[in-house]
Design an enzyme around this catalytic site. Structure first.
Site, PDB file in Angstrom:
ATOM      1  N   ASP A   1      18.758  -8.199  50.625  1.00 36.90           N
ATOM      2  CA  ASP A   1      17.585  -7.497  50.110  1.00 36.90           C
ATOM      3  C   ASP A   1      17.384  -6.205  50.887  1.00 36.90           C
ATOM      4  OD1 ASP A   1      14.822  -6.804  49.305  1.00 36.90           O
ATOM      5  OD2 ASP A   1      14.788  -8.831  48.491  1.00 36.90           O
TER       6      ASP A   1
ATOM      7  N   ASN B   1      20.494 -10.581  41.201  1.00 36.80           N
ATOM      8  CA  ASN B   1      19.100 -10.494  40.760  1.00 36.80           C
ATOM      9  C   ASN B   1      18.475  -9.125  41.045  1.00 36.80           C
ATOM     10  OD1 ASN B   1      16.206 -11.586  40.293  1.00 36.80           O
ATOM     11  ND2 ASN B   1      16.175 -10.920  42.432  1.00 36.80           N
TER      12      ASN B   1
ATOM     13  N   TYR C   1      16.171   1.575  31.359  1.00 39.18           N
ATOM     14  CA  TYR C   1      16.229   0.173  31.763  1.00 39.18           C
ATOM     15  C   TYR C   1      17.069  -0.640  30.785  1.00 39.18           C
ATOM     16  CZ  TYR C   1      14.612  -4.505  33.059  1.00 39.18           C
ATOM     17  OH  TYR C   1      14.556  -5.820  33.449  1.00 39.18           O
TER      18      TYR C   1
ATOM     19  N   LYS D   1      20.522  -2.791  31.544  1.00 38.03           N
ATOM     20  CA  LYS D   1      20.564  -4.241  31.341  1.00 38.03           C
ATOM     21  C   LYS D   1      21.542  -4.613  30.226  1.00 38.03           C
ATOM     22  CE  LYS D   1      17.886  -5.715  34.584  1.00 38.03           C
ATOM     23  NZ  LYS D   1      18.424  -6.588  35.662  1.00 38.03           N
TER      24      LYS D   1
ATOM     25  N   THR E   1       5.231 -11.397  38.066  1.00 38.16           N
ATOM     26  CA  THR E   1       5.643 -11.192  39.445  1.00 38.16           C
ATOM     27  C   THR E   1       4.718 -10.150  40.081  1.00 38.16           C
ATOM     28  OG1 THR E   1       7.140  -9.374  38.889  1.00 38.16           O
ATOM     29  CG2 THR E   1       8.050 -11.628  38.820  1.00 38.16           C
TER      30      THR E   1
END
Length: 260
Positions: free
Chosen positions: A39, A91, A156, A160, A191
């Site tokens: 991360d 992810n 985006y 994707k 989230t």
């Protein structure tokens, strides 16, 4: 015998410090996997590691910029000095709101570098270990935007869509080497990113916008990170060993039921 056990497995999770990645990291650890969290936000990754260790399981945090190939290569090389790799979860990703007129070349490059190049870097660096291990699982986080048109998500959606087609290519090329590759395509998931987006763009109307965004899913609510993590657990477990080259929409009916 426990179903969906990941005992003695080693999993790498990019973006595992928050949101969906954190839920996946905690879920995999609770099923016995040793989890390496890659991360950019090392503090968040270390916090997730602490939560995993509190469960009595093993985890490690690595500060990583997935868009930087040398950084990814160095981290995965260091991991494989002591551990194999059984599972790779791609992810980490970033978002952008706007149609093509609102997308500057700098925006396009930024999303490409993280959402596409980041997946490429992590898969390429992990493949030698997966092959040496006799196989394993790669799971990519795509999106409903990979498959259907979404308003004001030009950049985006483009990135994707690439994640989806990379999934198909990897699954095809490595099926005979025992490497399974699938992807998950969530709709809107609740989230901290969603809360921050609403607060920034709709100050004073947070509750109204949250309700409106929730209702874009026919089921009437947003998904939960744990729901995505549970699907990821299934797809990475031995119970799913006949599944590869597939995209799983987890979207409250968005793709199939909207407009019907």
């Amino acid at each position: 015998m426990t179903k969906f056990s990941l005992k003695n497995k080693v999993a790498l999770v990019t973006g595992g410090g928050s949101g969906i990645g954190k839920a996946i990291s905690l879920t995999f650890a609770s099923q016995g996997a040793k989890v390496h969290i890659l991360d950019f936000n090392i503090e968040a990754a270390e916090e997730t590691v602490k939560e995993i260790e509190n469960l009595g399981e093993q985890a490690a945090a690595h500060k990583c910029d997935v868009s930087n190939q040398s950084n990814v290569n160095e981290i995965i090389e260091n991991i494989t000095k002591n551990d194999t790799i059984d599972i790779l979860i791609n992810n980490a990703g970033i978002a952008h709101v706007g149609n093509i007129e609102a997308v500057e070349v700098e925006d396009l490059d930024r999303l490409y570098n993280v959402n596409i190049k980041g997946v490429y870097n992590c898969i390429k660096a992990s493949l030698p270990a997966l092959k040496a291990n006799g196989g394993g699982v790669i799971l990519n986080l795509a999106s409903i935007a990979s498959s259907v048109g979404i308003n004001s998500r030009f950049a985006y959606s483009m990135t994707k869509g690439a994640v989806l087609t990379m999934t198909y290519s990897i699954a095809k090329d490595y099926v005979l080497e025992g490497i399974r590759c699938n992807c998950i395509s969530p709709a809107r998931v609740h989230t901290p990113f969603v809360d921050g987006f609403i607060k920034k763009n709709y100050p004073g109307k947070e509750d109204e916008m949250f309700d409106k965004l929730s209702k874009t899913q026919p089921i009437g609510r947003m998904g939960k990170p744990q729901e995505i993590a549970d699907l990821a657990l299934f797809l990475c477990s031995d119970e799913a060993k006949f599944i590869t080259g597939s995209d799983y929409a987890i979207d409250g009916g968005f793709i199939k039921l909207n407009g019907n």
